[in-house]
Design an enzyme around this catalytic site. Structure first.
Site, PDB file in Angstrom:
ATOM      1  N   CYS A 128       0.815  -1.211   0.000  1.00  0.00           N
ATOM      2  CA  CYS A 128       0.000   0.000   0.000  1.00  0.00           C
ATOM      3  C   CYS A 128       0.852   1.265   0.000  1.00  0.00           C
ATOM      4  O   CYS A 128       0.647   2.165  -0.815  1.00  0.00           O
ATOM      5  CB  CYS A 128      -0.929  -0.005   1.210  1.00  0.00           C
ATOM      6  SG  CYS A 128      -1.939   1.476   1.327  1.00  0.00           S
ATOM      7  N   CYS A 177      -1.572   1.840  -2.848  1.00  0.00           N
ATOM      8  CA  CYS A 177      -2.530   2.920  -2.598  1.00  0.00           C
ATOM      9  C   CYS A 177      -1.912   4.307  -2.621  1.00  0.00           C
ATOM     10  O   CYS A 177      -2.428   5.220  -3.275  1.00  0.00           O
ATOM     11  CB  CYS A 177      -3.195   2.719  -1.237  1.00  0.00           C
ATOM     12  SG  CYS A 177      -3.577   1.026  -0.800  1.00  0.00           S
ATOM     13  N   LYS A 232      -0.115   5.424  -5.980  1.00  0.00           N
ATOM     14  CA  LYS A 232      -1.172   5.445  -6.993  1.00  0.00           C
ATOM     15  C   LYS A 232      -2.055   6.675  -6.827  1.00  0.00           C
ATOM     16  O   LYS A 232      -2.370   7.366  -7.803  1.00  0.00           O
ATOM     17  CB  LYS A 232      -2.024   4.183  -6.870  1.00  0.00           C
ATOM     18  CG  LYS A 232      -3.260   4.174  -7.741  1.00  0.00           C
ATOM     19  CD  LYS A 232      -4.239   3.116  -7.266  1.00  0.00           C
ATOM     20  CE  LYS A 232      -4.885   3.521  -5.941  1.00  0.00           C
ATOM     21  NZ  LYS A 232      -5.812   2.491  -5.423  1.00  0.00           N
ATOM     22  N   TYR A 276     -10.045  -3.192 -10.540  1.00  0.00           N
ATOM     23  CA  TYR A 276      -9.855  -1.805 -10.114  1.00  0.00           C
ATOM     24  C   TYR A 276      -8.455  -1.292 -10.421  1.00  0.00           C
ATOM     25  O   TYR A 276      -8.281  -0.124 -10.777  1.00  0.00           O
ATOM     26  CB  TYR A 276     -10.224  -1.627  -8.646  1.00  0.00           C
ATOM     27  CG  TYR A 276      -9.242  -2.183  -7.647  1.00  0.00           C
ATOM     28  CD1 TYR A 276      -8.263  -1.373  -7.086  1.00  0.00           C
ATOM     29  CD2 TYR A 276      -9.301  -3.514  -7.241  1.00  0.00           C
ATOM     30  CE1 TYR A 276      -7.369  -1.875  -6.170  1.00  0.00           C
ATOM     31  CE2 TYR A 276      -8.407  -4.021  -6.324  1.00  0.00           C
ATOM     32  CZ  TYR A 276      -7.444  -3.203  -5.781  1.00  0.00           C
ATOM     33  OH  TYR A 276      -6.543  -3.697  -4.876  1.00  0.00           O
ATOM     34  N   GLU A 294      -7.840   1.994 -12.874  1.00  0.00           N
ATOM     35  CA  GLU A 294      -7.097   3.105 -12.270  1.00  0.00           C
ATOM     36  C   GLU A 294      -5.859   3.440 -13.099  1.00  0.00           C
ATOM     37  O   GLU A 294      -5.583   4.613 -13.393  1.00  0.00           O
ATOM     38  CB  GLU A 294      -6.705   2.764 -10.841  1.00  0.00           C
ATOM     39  CG  GLU A 294      -7.877   2.759  -9.869  1.00  0.00           C
ATOM     40  CD  GLU A 294      -7.500   2.249  -8.490  1.00  0.00           C
ATOM     41  OE1 GLU A 294      -8.275   2.470  -7.547  1.00  0.00           O
ATOM     42  OE2 GLU A 294      -6.435   1.606  -8.353  1.00  0.00           O
ATOM     43  N   HIS A 299     -26.655  21.680   0.690  1.00  0.00           N
ATOM     44  CA  HIS A 299     -26.897  22.185  -0.657  1.00  0.00           C
ATOM     45  C   HIS A 299     -25.976  23.373  -0.968  1.00  0.00           C
ATOM     46  O   HIS A 299     -25.730  24.196  -0.093  1.00  0.00           O
ATOM     47  CB  HIS A 299     -28.362  22.617  -0.772  1.00  0.00           C
ATOM     48  CG  HIS A 299     -28.753  23.067  -2.144  1.00  0.00           C
ATOM     49  ND1 HIS A 299     -28.956  22.183  -3.183  1.00  0.00           N
ATOM     50  CD2 HIS A 299     -28.949  24.310  -2.651  1.00  0.00           C
ATOM     51  CE1 HIS A 299     -29.284  22.855  -4.262  1.00  0.00           C
ATOM     52  NE2 HIS A 299     -29.281  24.159  -3.981  1.00  0.00           N
ATOM     53  N   GLU A 349     -25.934  15.427  -1.324  1.00  0.00           N
ATOM     54  CA  GLU A 349     -27.317  15.577  -0.881  1.00  0.00           C
ATOM     55  C   GLU A 349     -28.260  14.661  -1.641  1.00  0.00           C
ATOM     56  O   GLU A 349     -29.365  14.352  -1.162  1.00  0.00           O
ATOM     57  CB  GLU A 349     -27.769  17.030  -1.022  1.00  0.00           C
ATOM     58  CG  GLU A 349     -27.923  17.518  -2.449  1.00  0.00           C
ATOM     59  CD  GLU A 349     -28.404  18.947  -2.535  1.00  0.00           C
ATOM     60  OE1 GLU A 349     -29.400  19.291  -1.871  1.00  0.00           O
ATOM     61  OE2 GLU A 349     -27.761  19.746  -3.264  1.00  0.00           O
TER      62      GLU A 349
END
Length: 459
Positions: A42, A47, A50, A177, A181, A435, A440
């Site tokens: 990682c 991770c 990346k 994934y 990516e 908002h 939302e």
């Protein structure tokens, strides 16, 4: 017999370091061995680097967006790969060093060496023999190549972080994934990219609506999609590579990346000498307590091939240390684990897909797609957002939440808390939205899109 350590952890990645550090905090005599780099995949080749490169790719697109908001567009020069690589590697080095400091601060003995089993309680650690009452295997996984002719000419995911320059033309093999990516990173930094995968849609295992939206987003940014095919051969032709495909077409590239999965890194550990019968490349079987067939030997993280995510591995390592030495027996749940795919735009999800939920009974499905405010101004293609809720029709509990769109990972972290607590659609409905935000929409979805799983309930 006396042992050198109460606990020996093989592997200095996220799972191993957390387990060792917490166990030492509970008073155990702990050692951790890492043969490659502290922080594991990682921090060093996963991770962290990346995500830095994902950010770099996104900045280029944002510069183009900026013109629509009145900022002059100055992107006249090519991306500086060397500058990015230097900044990335500096940060990786810093974070990797922190892992060693954490162990030292907790009083853990660290070995910069390979550890292999001599017998169930004895390890060879860089030529030195040590014994431990309990042993945790946390060696993670390793990238794989497809078994096709010329596979050695292709790169694995680790290699992206050692490239000296951006390839002008890249082929990414895989539909998971890591593949999507990498395709987005390379394309965002200026490469021509082909993505080759065997399924009709990328991201097998994700919700079908998300998969379809992801394919649209990939194509919109200029990534050439090659679905329903597989590479059959890689050959060197002059100064470039030629990839043959099962549809009898070929693609030319300067670099080919195998993003075709990872396998547990069990080879060469001497597991047989510990009394464990595990085939190389396969996960180590464990029970619900992460105990192997040898009661004092445990395995955690990607080496057991359950939920291969860094935060999951870290949570399991912490829980195991608390259980063994903290007088606090507990487990880290593998249910409702939030996760993200840092493609462009990113995907985030928690809970069940529509198909998984429908197999259990009737579910109400709420889906919305819209163009986020930034891109109603910039007009950039391929930035539409998809948001989806999967709701149990009988209990109205939220069984799954899925999103493709900017900031989805940040949004889904909070949604993950709600889903884990058993929140209902009514809980979402009475929550006031912030908002104007994309988030939302998760609390303003009122019109049911469809019902699924009725047949499953009838059976």
């Amino acid at each position: 017999m006396p042992y050198d350590f109460d606990l020996f952890v093989i592997g200095g990645g996220s799972a191993g370091v957390r387990c060792g550090r917490i166990a030492a905090g509970h008073g155990a005599r702990v050692a951790v061995a890492e043969e490659r780099f502290w922080g594991g995949t990682c921090v060093n080749v996963g991770c962290v680097p990346k995500k830095i490169m994902v950010n770099a790719a996104e900045y280029g697109a944002w510069m183009e967006d900026a013109a629509a908001f009145g900022w002059p567009h100055h992107r006249h020069q090519a991306h500086d790969w060397a500058k990015l690589a230097a900044a990335r590697d500096t940060e990786v080095t810093r974070l990797s060093g922190i892992y060693g400091k954490l162990l030292a601060g907790a009083g853990v003995t660290s070995f910069d060496a390979r550890a292999t089993f001599v017998d169930p309680h004895t390890l060879d650690v860089g030529g030195k023999r040590v014994t431990a009452e309990r042993i945790v295997i946390a060696v993670g996984g390793t990238p794989t190549r497809l078994p096709i002719p010329g596979a050695e000419l292709g790169l694995i995911s680790d290699d992206l972080f050692t490239l000296k320059a951006l390839p002008k033309r890249a082929i990414v093999i895989g539909g998971g994934y890591i593949a999507v990516e990498f395709a987005c990173i390379l394309r965002g930094l200026g490469a021509e990219v082909d993505l080759i995968y065997r399924a009709p849609l990328p991201l097998r295992g994700f919700d079908e609506d998300v998969r379809a939206a992801a394919a649209e987003a990939l194509a919109a940014q200029g990534i050439r999609l090659n679905p329903d095919v597989a590479p059959t051969r890689i050959a060197k032709v002059g100064d470039h590579l030629m990839v043959s495909k099962s549809d009898n077409f070929m693609r030319e590239a300067d670099a080919v990346f195998f993003c075709t999965g990872r396998e547990p890194n069990t080879a060469g550990l001497g597991l047989d000498k510990a009394g464990l019968d595990v085939r190389p490349g396969t996960g180590i079987p464990v029970d619900d307590e992460h105990r192997t067939a040898v009661p004092h030997i445990y395995a955690i993280g990607d080496v057991i091939d359950r939920v291969n995510l860094t935060p999951m591995a870290t949570a399991v390592g912490h829980a195991l240390a608390d259980t063994l030495f903290g007088k606090n027996p507990r487990k880290a749940s593998y249910e409702n684990v939030p996760t993200a795919v840092f493609m462009s735009p990113p995907i985030a999800t928690v809970g069940l897909t529509e198909a998984e939920a429908a197999a259990r009974g009737p579910v109400d499905i709420y889906v919305t797609r819209f163009t986020p405010m930034r891109h109603t101004i910039s007009k950039r293609e391929g930035r539409r957002t998809l948001m989806k809720l999967v709701v149990c029709q009988n209990t109205q509990k939220i069984l799954g939440a899925h999103m493709l769109g900017e900031d989805s990972a940040e949004i889904m972290q909070g949604i993950g808390i709600a889903v884990g607590m058993g929140a209902t659609k009514q809980d979402f409905d009475r929550t006031i939205g912030i908002h104007p935000t994309a988030a939302e929409e998760f609390v303003t979805l009122r019109t049911r899109t469809r019902v699924a799983g009725v047949q499953a309930a009838a059976q």
